[in-house]
Motif scaffolding. Structure first.
Motif, PDB file in Angstrom:
ATOM      1  N   UNK A  57      17.769 -16.801  -4.406  1.00 41.31           N
ATOM      2  CA  UNK A  57      18.330 -16.053  -3.271  1.00 41.31           C
ATOM      3  C   UNK A  57      17.439 -16.284  -2.062  1.00 41.31           C
ATOM      4  N   UNK A  58      18.029 -16.452  -0.900  1.00 42.29           N
ATOM      5  CA  UNK A  58      17.229 -16.714   0.300  1.00 42.29           C
ATOM      6  C   UNK A  58      16.936 -15.451   1.108  1.00 42.29           C
ATOM      7  N   UNK A  59      17.595 -14.352   0.774  1.00 41.43           N
ATOM      8  CA  UNK A  59      17.382 -13.098   1.510  1.00 41.43           C
ATOM      9  C   UNK A  59      16.724 -12.057   0.617  1.00 41.43           C
ATOM     10  N   UNK A  60      15.809 -11.296   1.241  1.00 38.61           N
ATOM     11  CA  UNK A  60      15.159 -10.211   0.528  1.00 38.61           C
ATOM     12  C   UNK A  60      14.979  -9.022   1.450  1.00 38.61           C
ATOM     13  N   UNK A  61      14.707  -7.874   0.858  1.00 35.66           N
ATOM     14  CA  UNK A  61      14.499  -6.654   1.634  1.00 35.66           C
ATOM     15  C   UNK A  61      13.452  -5.807   0.928  1.00 35.66           C
ATOM     16  N   UNK A  62      12.385  -5.477   1.658  1.00 35.84           N
ATOM     17  CA  UNK A  62      11.394  -4.536   1.155  1.00 35.84           C
ATOM     18  C   UNK A  62      11.702  -3.191   1.790  1.00 35.84           C
ATOM     19  N   UNK A  63      11.855  -2.180   0.947  1.00 35.71           N
ATOM     20  CA  UNK A  63      12.181  -0.838   1.427  1.00 35.71           C
ATOM     21  C   UNK A  63      11.023   0.087   1.063  1.00 35.71           C
ATOM     22  N   UNK A  64      10.336   0.593   2.087  1.00 39.17           N
ATOM     23  CA  UNK A  64       9.266   1.570   1.874  1.00 39.17           C
ATOM     24  C   UNK A  64       9.858   2.961   2.036  1.00 39.17           C
ATOM     25  N   UNK A  65       9.523   3.831   1.100  1.00 38.65           N
ATOM     26  CA  UNK A  65       9.963   5.226   1.173  1.00 38.65           C
ATOM     27  C   UNK A  65       8.714   6.089   1.278  1.00 38.65           C
ATOM     28  N   UNK A  66       8.591   6.806   2.375  1.00 37.50           N
ATOM     29  CA  UNK A  66       7.431   7.666   2.579  1.00 37.50           C
ATOM     30  C   UNK A  66       7.566   8.867   1.647  1.00 37.50           C
ATOM     31  N   UNK A  67       6.541   9.104   0.846  1.00 34.20           N
ATOM     32  CA  UNK A  67       6.617  10.053  -0.269  1.00 34.20           C
ATOM     33  C   UNK A  67       6.928  11.494   0.142  1.00 34.20           C
TER      34      UNK A  67
END
Length: 101
Positions: A57-67
């Motif tokens: 896959x050429x697309x990625x997404x990092x999702x940070x969730x503030x605790x």
């Protein structure tokens, strides 16, 4: 979902795939968020690009969730040929160091 690459001899467990995008979720404390000079962290990008390579896959997404607040920060990542070269070089380096011990 476990993914494995026989050429590189690596295994991974990505958090998810939505259509053509590999998604990695990370929680982050309010303290770390304030101290973070740059998001996304380099090692998170490296992890995600590995999953993207394994899944082709050429697309990625990092999702940070503030605790504490649940606030969400998203960082798209695009896999490049250079990323693949770096990934292969690092993995080969890790394997060669492991074999010496």
């Amino acid at each position: 979902m476990e993914i494995y690459d026989y050429e590189l001899k690596i295994v991974g467990h990505p958090d998810g795939v939505i259509k053509d995008t590999v998604v990695e979720f990370k929680t982050i404390s309010p303290w770390a968020l304030k101290k973070a000079e740059v998001l996304p962290y380099h090692h998170h990008i490296f992890q995600l690009t590995g999953y993207m390579y394994l899944l082709r896959k050429s697309k990625g997404l990092i999702v940070y969730i503030e605790k504490s607040s649940g606030e969400i920060y998203e960082y798209p990542v695009q896999l490049t040929d250079e990323d693949i070269k770096i990934l292969k070089a690092k993995v080969n380096l890790y394997h060669s160091k492991a074999q010496k011990h």
